[in-house]
Scaffold this motif. Structure first.
Motif, PDB file in Angstrom:
ATOM      1  N   ASP A   1       0.828  -1.213   0.000  1.00 25.18           N
ATOM      2  CA  ASP A   1       0.000   0.000   0.000  1.00 25.18           C
ATOM      3  C   ASP A   1       0.865   1.266   0.000  1.00 25.18           C
ATOM      4  OD1 ASP A   1      -2.368  -1.455   0.022  1.00 25.18           O
ATOM      5  OD2 ASP A   1      -2.498  -1.470   2.200  1.00 25.18           O
ATOM      6  N   LEU A   2       2.013   1.213   0.679  1.00 26.78           N
ATOM      7  CA  LEU A   2       2.925   2.368   0.677  1.00 26.78           C
ATOM      8  C   LEU A   2       3.436   2.657  -0.730  1.00 26.78           C
ATOM      9  CD1 LEU A   2       5.219   2.086   3.826  1.00 26.78           C
ATOM     10  CD2 LEU A   2       3.521   3.820   3.327  1.00 26.78           C
ATOM     11  N   PHE A   3       3.828   1.608  -1.432  1.00 33.00           N
ATOM     12  CA  PHE A   3       4.263   1.797  -2.821  1.00 33.00           C
ATOM     13  C   PHE A   3       3.148   2.436  -3.641  1.00 33.00           C
ATOM     14  CE2 PHE A   3       7.455  -1.607  -1.981  1.00 33.00           C
ATOM     15  CZ  PHE A   3       8.574  -0.976  -2.496  1.00 33.00           C
ATOM     16  N   ASP A   4       1.954   1.892  -3.528  1.00 33.07           N
ATOM     17  CA  ASP A   4       0.823   2.380  -4.317  1.00 33.07           C
ATOM     18  C   ASP A   4       0.485   3.824  -3.983  1.00 33.07           C
ATOM     19  OD1 ASP A   4       0.652  -0.087  -5.543  1.00 33.07           O
ATOM     20  OD2 ASP A   4      -0.967  -0.809  -4.240  1.00 33.07           O
ATOM     21  N   GLU A   5       0.554   4.164  -2.715  1.00 36.73           N
ATOM     22  CA  GLU A   5       0.179   5.520  -2.293  1.00 36.73           C
ATOM     23  C   GLU A   5       1.203   6.578  -2.699  1.00 36.73           C
ATOM     24  OE1 GLU A   5      -0.711   8.035   1.800  1.00 36.73           O
ATOM     25  OE2 GLU A   5      -0.706   5.849   1.875  1.00 36.73           O
TER      26      GLU A   5
ATOM     27  N   SER B   1      11.709 -10.393  -8.150  1.00 38.35           N
ATOM     28  CA  SER B   1      11.289  -9.039  -8.515  1.00 38.35           C
ATOM     29  C   SER B   1      11.853  -8.027  -7.526  1.00 38.35           C
ATOM     30  CB  SER B   1       9.756  -8.933  -8.555  1.00 38.35           C
ATOM     31  OG  SER B   1       9.217  -9.072  -7.252  1.00 38.35           O
ATOM     32  N   VAL B   2      11.927  -6.775  -7.987  1.00 40.79           N
ATOM     33  CA  VAL B   2      12.443  -5.677  -7.173  1.00 40.79           C
ATOM     34  C   VAL B   2      11.539  -4.475  -7.375  1.00 40.79           C
ATOM     35  CG1 VAL B   2      14.401  -4.118  -6.776  1.00 40.79           C
ATOM     36  CG2 VAL B   2      14.819  -6.481  -7.501  1.00 40.79           C
ATOM     37  N   ARG B   3      11.246  -3.809  -6.270  1.00 43.63           N
ATOM     38  CA  ARG B   3      10.507  -2.539  -6.332  1.00 43.63           C
ATOM     39  C   ARG B   3      11.257  -1.527  -5.470  1.00 43.63           C
ATOM     40  NH1 ARG B   3       4.230  -3.952  -5.252  1.00 43.63           N
ATOM     41  NH2 ARG B   3       4.238  -1.753  -4.810  1.00 43.63           N
ATOM     42  N   VAL B   4      11.428  -0.316  -6.022  1.00 44.80           N
ATOM     43  CA  VAL B   4      12.133   0.741  -5.297  1.00 44.80           C
ATOM     44  C   VAL B   4      11.313   2.021  -5.379  1.00 44.80           C
ATOM     45  CG1 VAL B   4      14.249   2.120  -5.145  1.00 44.80           C
ATOM     46  CG2 VAL B   4      14.374  -0.267  -5.910  1.00 44.80           C
ATOM     47  N   LEU B   5      11.138   2.647  -4.230  1.00 45.10           N
ATOM     48  CA  LEU B   5      10.456   3.937  -4.139  1.00 45.10           C
ATOM     49  C   LEU B   5      11.401   4.894  -3.435  1.00 45.10           C
ATOM     50  CD1 LEU B   5       7.839   5.691  -4.343  1.00 45.10           C
ATOM     51  CD2 LEU B   5       7.284   4.841  -2.058  1.00 45.10           C
ATOM     52  N   ASP B   6      11.745   6.004  -4.101  1.00 40.54           N
ATOM     53  CA  ASP B   6      12.644   6.994  -3.525  1.00 40.54           C
ATOM     54  C   ASP B   6      11.936   8.344  -3.517  1.00 40.54           C
ATOM     55  OD1 ASP B   6      14.749   8.516  -2.622  1.00 40.54           O
ATOM     56  OD2 ASP B   6      15.946   8.310  -4.447  1.00 40.54           O
ATOM     57  N   LEU B   7      11.827   8.926  -2.334  1.00 43.50           N
ATOM     58  CA  LEU B   7      11.128  10.198  -2.176  1.00 43.50           C
ATOM     59  C   LEU B   7      12.079  11.355  -1.884  1.00 43.50           C
ATOM     60  CD1 LEU B   7       8.128   8.944   0.003  1.00 43.50           C
ATOM     61  CD2 LEU B   7       8.246   9.159  -2.477  1.00 43.50           C
ATOM     62  N   GLU B   8      13.355  11.181  -2.175  1.00 41.54           N
ATOM     63  CA  GLU B   8      14.367  12.185  -1.837  1.00 41.54           C
ATOM     64  C   GLU B   8      14.052  13.556  -2.417  1.00 41.54           C
ATOM     65  OE1 GLU B   8      19.206  12.837  -1.994  1.00 41.54           O
ATOM     66  OE2 GLU B   8      18.322  11.094  -2.951  1.00 41.54           O
ATOM     67  N   GLU B   9      13.534  13.596  -3.633  1.00 46.38           N
ATOM     68  CA  GLU B   9      13.254  14.869  -4.301  1.00 46.38           C
ATOM     69  C   GLU B   9      11.845  15.401  -4.013  1.00 46.38           C
ATOM     70  OE1 GLU B   9      15.601  16.551  -5.986  1.00 46.38           O
ATOM     71  OE2 GLU B   9      16.985  14.933  -5.450  1.00 46.38           O
ATOM     72  N   CYS B  10      11.094  14.693  -3.198  1.00 49.35           N
ATOM     73  CA  CYS B  10       9.725  15.112  -2.874  1.00 49.35           C
ATOM     74  C   CYS B  10       9.724  16.219  -1.820  1.00 49.35           C
ATOM     75  CB  CYS B  10       8.916  13.926  -2.367  1.00 49.35           C
ATOM     76  SG  CYS B  10       8.571  12.712  -3.649  1.00 49.35           S
TER      77      CYS B  10
ATOM     78  N   SER C   1       8.869  18.260   1.671  1.00 46.66           N
ATOM     79  CA  SER C   1       8.998  17.854   3.075  1.00 46.66           C
ATOM     80  C   SER C   1       7.662  17.356   3.620  1.00 46.66           C
ATOM     81  CB  SER C   1       9.546  19.001   3.925  1.00 46.66           C
ATOM     82  OG  SER C   1       8.715  20.127   3.831  1.00 46.66           O
ATOM     83  N   GLU C   2       6.555  17.865   3.088  1.00 46.95           N
ATOM     84  CA  GLU C   2       5.238  17.405   3.523  1.00 46.95           C
ATOM     85  C   GLU C   2       5.016  15.946   3.127  1.00 46.95           C
ATOM     86  OE1 GLU C   2       5.554  20.309   1.665  1.00 46.95           O
ATOM     87  OE2 GLU C   2       5.374  21.669   3.380  1.00 46.95           O
ATOM     88  N   THR C   3       5.441  15.594   1.913  1.00 50.70           N
ATOM     89  CA  THR C   3       5.315  14.208   1.447  1.00 50.70           C
ATOM     90  C   THR C   3       6.165  13.287   2.304  1.00 50.70           C
ATOM     91  OG1 THR C   3       4.864  14.920  -0.821  1.00 50.70           O
ATOM     92  CG2 THR C   3       5.641  12.665  -0.525  1.00 50.70           C
ATOM     93  N   LYS C   4       7.390  13.700   2.594  1.00 51.66           N
ATOM     94  CA  LYS C   4       8.278  12.894   3.434  1.00 51.66           C
ATOM     95  C   LYS C   4       7.717  12.729   4.838  1.00 51.66           C
ATOM     96  CE  LYS C   4      12.362  14.398   0.935  1.00 51.66           C
ATOM     97  NZ  LYS C   4      13.606  15.159   1.017  1.00 51.66           N
ATOM     98  N   GLN C   5       7.160  13.791   5.360  1.00 47.29           N
ATOM     99  CA  GLN C   5       6.570  13.737   6.700  1.00 47.29           C
ATOM    100  C   GLN C   5       5.383  12.774   6.720  1.00 47.29           C
ATOM    101  OE1 GLN C   5       5.183  17.522   8.149  1.00 47.29           O
ATOM    102  NE2 GLN C   5       4.900  16.771  10.220  1.00 47.29           N
ATOM    103  N   ARG C   6       4.550  12.829   5.691  1.00 46.84           N
ATOM    104  CA  ARG C   6       3.407  11.913   5.589  1.00 46.84           C
ATOM    105  C   ARG C   6       3.872  10.465   5.475  1.00 46.84           C
ATOM    106  NH1 ARG C   6       1.197  13.234   0.896  1.00 46.84           N
ATOM    107  NH2 ARG C   6       0.867  11.179   0.051  1.00 46.84           N
ATOM    108  N   PHE C   7       4.935  10.239   4.693  1.00 46.68           N
ATOM    109  CA  PHE C   7       5.514   8.909   4.554  1.00 46.68           C
ATOM    110  C   PHE C   7       5.997   8.396   5.916  1.00 46.68           C
ATOM    111  CE2 PHE C   7       9.229   6.156   3.790  1.00 46.68           C
ATOM    112  CZ  PHE C   7       8.694   5.225   2.920  1.00 46.68           C
ATOM    113  N   ASN C   8       6.720   9.239   6.643  1.00 45.61           N
ATOM    114  CA  ASN C   8       7.219   8.848   7.961  1.00 45.61           C
ATOM    115  C   ASN C   8       6.079   8.535   8.928  1.00 45.61           C
ATOM    116  OD1 ASN C   8       9.994   8.987   7.376  1.00 45.61           O
ATOM    117  ND2 ASN C   8       9.995  11.188   7.668  1.00 45.61           N
ATOM    118  N   GLN C   9       4.995   9.279   8.844  1.00 48.06           N
ATOM    119  CA  GLN C   9       3.833   9.007   9.698  1.00 48.06           C
ATOM    120  C   GLN C   9       3.198   7.672   9.332  1.00 48.06           C
ATOM    121  OE1 GLN C   9       1.493  12.517   8.984  1.00 48.06           O
ATOM    122  NE2 GLN C   9       2.499  13.682  10.607  1.00 48.06           N
TER     123      GLN C   9
END
Length: 163
Positions: A25-29, A67-76, A78-86
């Motif tokens: 679900d994290l990947f999808d979101e 299979s491999v899946r990678v999600l990188d939010l480095e360029e997102c 700070s609000e997106t990163k904060q939501r991810f951390n929550q």
């Protein structure tokens, strides 16, 4: 009987709504977020990669990865990163074993595995923090000796670079 049926439905609805999201679900979101980098290597593409990777350069290990899946939010933002951390604070890890947890300077790295006997079927690498938000999922049939071999190889490479 009608009351029992209604009660069962209410319990199931409560469980479904209250259940924390899982890694998929994290990947999808978050893969659709602006500036998010998302890569998914399917089992078919992994077979192609195996054909071009010699055994001494990791081909042995690739044989075990489906299979491999990678999600990188480095360029997102700070609000997106904060939501991810929550979200990861509430992630459903049922069925996974936490193999490692490292916290350093506000950054947290956690590695989860799902095992069948002595074989790792899925490995999740989760990096969270103010700047680094990354999620990696590997599926396959990974043995402990495969991981040990990679670690030994990395140590040899690091020691040869230090000379």
């Amino acid at each position: 009987m009608k009351r029992l049926t209604i009660t069962c439905i209410m319990i199931l609805l409560t469980l479904a709504v209250g259940q924390a999201k899982d890694f998929s679900d994290l990947f999808d979101e978050f893969r659709k977020e602006q500036h998010a980098d998302y890569v998914s290597v399917s089992p078919i593409m992994m077979k192609v990669a195996r054909m071009f990777t010699p055994a001494d350069e990791g081909g042995d290990f690739l044989q075990r990865i489906h299979s491999v899946r990678v999600l990188d939010l480095e360029e997102c933002s700070s609000e997106t990163k904060q939501r991810f951390n929550q979200r990861i604070d509430k992630i459903n890890t049922k069925g996974y074993e936490e193999m490692m947890r490292v916290k350093d300077e506000g950054e947290l790295v956690r590695i989860f595995v799902k095992q069948e006997k002595d074989v790792i079927r899925e490995m999740i690498i989760l990096c969270a923090g103010k700047n680094d938000c990354t999620l990696v999922a590997l599926t396959g049939k990974i043995r402990q000796k495969d991981i040990d071999k990679i670690i030994d190889q990395q140590i040899k490479e690091d020691s040869s670079h230090e000379r």
